[in-house]
Design a protein around this motif. Structure first.
Motif, PDB file in Angstrom:
ATOM      1  N   UNK A 198       0.816  -1.201   0.000  1.00  0.00           N
ATOM      2  CA  UNK A 198       0.000   0.000   0.000  1.00  0.00           C
ATOM      3  C   UNK A 198       0.846   1.245   0.000  1.00  0.00           C
ATOM      4  N   UNK A 199       0.271   2.318   0.447  1.00  0.00           N
ATOM      5  CA  UNK A 199       0.939   3.620   0.463  1.00  0.00           C
ATOM      6  C   UNK A 199       2.207   3.557   1.324  1.00  0.00           C
ATOM      7  N   UNK A 200       3.302   4.120   0.792  1.00  0.00           N
ATOM      8  CA  UNK A 200       4.603   4.199   1.461  1.00  0.00           C
ATOM      9  C   UNK A 200       5.173   2.820   1.804  1.00  0.00           C
ATOM     10  N   UNK A 201       4.753   1.798   1.069  1.00  0.00           N
ATOM     11  CA  UNK A 201       5.296   0.464   1.272  1.00  0.00           C
ATOM     12  C   UNK A 201       6.121   0.035   0.062  1.00  0.00           C
ATOM     13  N   UNK A 202       6.967  -0.970   0.281  1.00  0.00           N
ATOM     14  CA  UNK A 202       7.900  -1.431  -0.748  1.00  0.00           C
ATOM     15  C   UNK A 202       7.775  -2.949  -0.874  1.00  0.00           C
ATOM     16  N   UNK A 203       7.883  -3.436  -2.088  1.00  0.00           N
ATOM     17  CA  UNK A 203       7.964  -4.875  -2.320  1.00  0.00           C
ATOM     18  C   UNK A 203       9.370  -5.208  -2.785  1.00  0.00           C
ATOM     19  N   UNK A 204      10.012  -6.130  -2.066  1.00  0.00           N
ATOM     20  CA  UNK A 204      11.358  -6.582  -2.416  1.00  0.00           C
ATOM     21  C   UNK A 204      11.306  -7.999  -2.959  1.00  0.00           C
ATOM     22  N   UNK A 205      12.130  -8.247  -3.966  1.00  0.00           N
ATOM     23  CA  UNK A 205      12.430  -9.627  -4.364  1.00  0.00           C
ATOM     24  C   UNK A 205      13.635 -10.043  -3.531  1.00  0.00           C
ATOM     25  N   UNK A 206      13.446 -11.021  -2.676  1.00  0.00           N
ATOM     26  CA  UNK A 206      14.466 -11.384  -1.697  1.00  0.00           C
ATOM     27  C   UNK A 206      15.698 -11.959  -2.383  1.00  0.00           C
ATOM     28  N   UNK A 207      16.863 -11.413  -2.021  1.00  0.00           N
ATOM     29  CA  UNK A 207      18.124 -11.935  -2.539  1.00  0.00           C
ATOM     30  C   UNK A 207      18.684 -13.039  -1.673  1.00  0.00           C
ATOM     31  N   UNK A 208      18.456 -12.949  -0.378  1.00  0.00           N
ATOM     32  CA  UNK A 208      18.933 -13.947   0.570  1.00  0.00           C
ATOM     33  C   UNK A 208      18.507 -13.564   1.965  1.00  0.00           C
ATOM     34  N   UNK A 209      18.421 -14.563   2.854  1.00  0.00           N
ATOM     35  CA  UNK A 209      18.022 -14.304   4.243  1.00  0.00           C
ATOM     36  C   UNK A 209      18.760 -15.270   5.158  1.00  0.00           C
ATOM     37  N   UNK A 210      19.446 -14.726   6.137  1.00  0.00           N
ATOM     38  CA  UNK A 210      20.190 -15.548   7.079  1.00  0.00           C
ATOM     39  C   UNK A 210      19.280 -16.260   8.065  1.00  0.00           C
ATOM     40  N   UNK A 211      19.766 -17.378   8.584  1.00  0.00           N
ATOM     41  CA  UNK A 211      19.070 -18.095   9.650  1.00  0.00           C
ATOM     42  C   UNK A 211      19.679 -17.674  10.978  1.00  0.00           C
ATOM     43  N   UNK A 212      18.875 -17.079  11.818  1.00  0.00           N
ATOM     44  CA  UNK A 212      19.317 -16.618  13.131  1.00  0.00           C
ATOM     45  C   UNK A 212      19.150 -17.741  14.147  1.00  0.00           C
ATOM     46  N   UNK A 213      19.978 -17.745  15.182  1.00  0.00           N
ATOM     47  CA  UNK A 213      19.806 -18.725  16.253  1.00  0.00           C
ATOM     48  C   UNK A 213      18.423 -18.596  16.873  1.00  0.00           C
ATOM     49  N   UNK A 233       8.189 -12.499   7.325  1.00  0.00           N
ATOM     50  CA  UNK A 233       9.613 -12.406   7.069  1.00  0.00           C
ATOM     51  C   UNK A 233      10.015 -12.780   5.659  1.00  0.00           C
ATOM     52  N   UNK A 234      11.301 -13.113   5.510  1.00  0.00           N
ATOM     53  CA  UNK A 234      11.916 -13.219   4.186  1.00  0.00           C
ATOM     54  C   UNK A 234      12.366 -14.631   3.832  1.00  0.00           C
ATOM     55  N   UNK A 235      11.827 -15.649   4.495  1.00  0.00           N
ATOM     56  CA  UNK A 235      12.023 -16.998   3.980  1.00  0.00           C
ATOM     57  C   UNK A 235      11.008 -17.197   2.860  1.00  0.00           C
ATOM     58  N   UNK A 236      11.152 -16.398   1.840  1.00  0.00           N
ATOM     59  CA  UNK A 236      10.173 -16.320   0.755  1.00  0.00           C
ATOM     60  C   UNK A 236      10.829 -15.650  -0.440  1.00  0.00           C
ATOM     61  N   UNK A 237      10.127 -15.671  -1.552  1.00  0.00           N
ATOM     62  CA  UNK A 237      10.653 -15.030  -2.756  1.00  0.00           C
ATOM     63  C   UNK A 237      10.459 -13.517  -2.740  1.00  0.00           C
ATOM     64  N   UNK A 238       9.427 -13.063  -2.026  1.00  0.00           N
ATOM     65  CA  UNK A 238       9.147 -11.624  -1.942  1.00  0.00           C
ATOM     66  C   UNK A 238       8.794 -11.270  -0.507  1.00  0.00           C
ATOM     67  N   UNK A 239       9.059 -10.015  -0.142  1.00  0.00           N
ATOM     68  CA  UNK A 239       8.691  -9.530   1.183  1.00  0.00           C
ATOM     69  C   UNK A 239       8.165  -8.099   1.074  1.00  0.00           C
ATOM     70  N   UNK A 240       7.142  -7.817   1.856  1.00  0.00           N
ATOM     71  CA  UNK A 240       6.580  -6.460   1.937  1.00  0.00           C
ATOM     72  C   UNK A 240       7.271  -5.705   3.065  1.00  0.00           C
ATOM     73  N   UNK A 241       7.745  -4.506   2.769  1.00  0.00           N
ATOM     74  CA  UNK A 241       8.279  -3.623   3.801  1.00  0.00           C
ATOM     75  C   UNK A 241       7.172  -2.655   4.189  1.00  0.00           C
TER      76      UNK A 241
END
Length: 367
Positions: free
Chosen positions: A36-51, A143-151
């Motif tokens: 929506x307004x003032x939001x961004x769609x990213x195509x995820x390049x990579x996402x680390x696995x946190x403990x 989160x970003x364990x996906x192909x796309x993420x909404x900011x």
């Protein structure tokens, strides 16, 4: 989709890891998020696995509730908060608000502050009372364990500079957290500093603390591979509790007093107890760990016996710019910290690698 600008054809469906309950994480096909307004769609390049992701997978009460702690996770949700991606769609006003364009590479702080609570209004946004964080609250902050993420609209986003080494981009978030912990330690030139736990965060702390130039910088871990890397990254001395009495060693080095600063980054109860024994009177103890269970310590050490300055460290307030700059100019190195890059489909294998920690330090999922 409610976007104003888009780059290429964006699919309606995507692959994503969806968490339903502890141990029940599934690779599924889900809708690409709308923006929506003032939001961004990213195509995820990579996402680390946190403990923390692994502990969430196993049902840690600090996430799912229990043992007197309220539930914080909102399932179903898509995990993953150590991510970077390319801007493929912009909502109305997003370009102006964040200074990003289609095609830019972007990272985002883990927390999405509400902007309205007491802490946000006082500038302490990382302690936001609402506390929405990527990768734990479904739909609100998937989160970003996906192909796309909404900011989302209140996200704190940062454009990566031209030529930034994208392979280490998933390390921006852990490094920013590490920098905050080091800043909380208020390291002085004459300090003996101990950092316990030399995983991805601890190795970032070693490098950040090295930039503060303390008198002596000591790293502690039970894994020799990590100790060796800490030495390469700037530790003056590394110690292994499985091979020697590290408390006695640090005290012998400091004339019997103990270290001035102790940063606990191991996530193991023994690390907290060890630190209280090792630190000098009036020392600064910084706690940056997520534990599976409550830790029992002798609180008389903190008060009556040593009068310690006990400081918590949470997330990465005002440190993203530094993390990006340090990685970009090479003052902090992450090539050897990122040990594995594996396909999203093998997320369970990634969790196992992180949990065992024998050959891995930072594991990155690639959609």
């Amino acid at each position: 989709m409610a976007y104003v600008e888009a780059m290429g054809n964006i699919p309606r469906k995507m692959k994503a890891v969806v968490a339903y309950k502890p141990g029940d994480y599934r690779l599924e096909e889900v809708d690409v998020p709308e923006i929506g307004r003032e939001e961004i769609l990213l195509k995820v390049g990579g996402c680390g696995i946190c403990a923390g992701d692994v502990k969430g997978y196993h049902g840690a009460p600090s996430f799912w509730g229990g043992d007197g702690q309220p539930a914080w996770i909102q399932a179903p949700f898509i995990p993953g908060h150590e991510f970077y991606g390319q801007v493929v769609a912009l909502g109305e006003g997003a370009r102006e608000k964040y200074g990003v364009n289609l095609g830019d590479w972007v990272v985002s702080e883990q927390i999405i502050p509400c902007g309205k609570c007491r802490f946000c209004l006082e500038g302490h946004y990382w302690m936001c009372e609402v506390h929405n964080i990527y990768g734990f609250q479904g739909k609100i902050a998937d989160g970003a364990y996906a192909e796309y993420i909404r900011l989302p609209r209140n996200a704190r986003n940062y454009k990566l500079p031209e030529g930034f080494p994208l392979r280490v981009a998933p390390y921006v978030e852990p490094l920013a957290c590490a920098i905050h912990a080091v800043e909380r330690a208020d390291i002085q030139f004459n300090d003996v500093v101990v950092i316990a736990g030399l995983g991805a965060l601890g190795l970032g702390m070693i490098q950040a603390a090295r930039l503060k130039n303390p008198k002596l910088l000591i790293g502690i871990d039970v894994k020799e591979k990590r100790n060796k890397l800490a030495k390469e990254y700037g530790a003056d001395l590394v110690l292994n509790p499985l091979k020697e009495d590290v408390v006695a060693r640090v005290k012998s080095i400091t004339g019997g007093y103990g270290c001035d600063v102790y940063i606990q980054a191991s996530g193991h109860p023994a690390g907290a107890i060890q630190g209280l024994q090792m630190i000098r009177k009036l020392g600064r103890f910084v706690e940056f760990s997520v534990y599976n269970d409550p830790v029992i310590v002798d609180w008389s050490i903190i008060g009556d016996r040593k009068e310690l300055d006990l400081r918590g460290a949470h997330l990465s307030p005002y440190t993203y710019d530094s993390a990006i700059r340090f990685l970009n100019d090479g003052r902090v190195k992450a090539d050897k910290i990122i040990t594995h890059e594996i396909p999203l489909e093998k997320f369970r294998e990634g969790f196992e690698l992180v949990e065992k920690g024998e050959d891995s330090i930072k594991v990155v999922l690639i959609p």
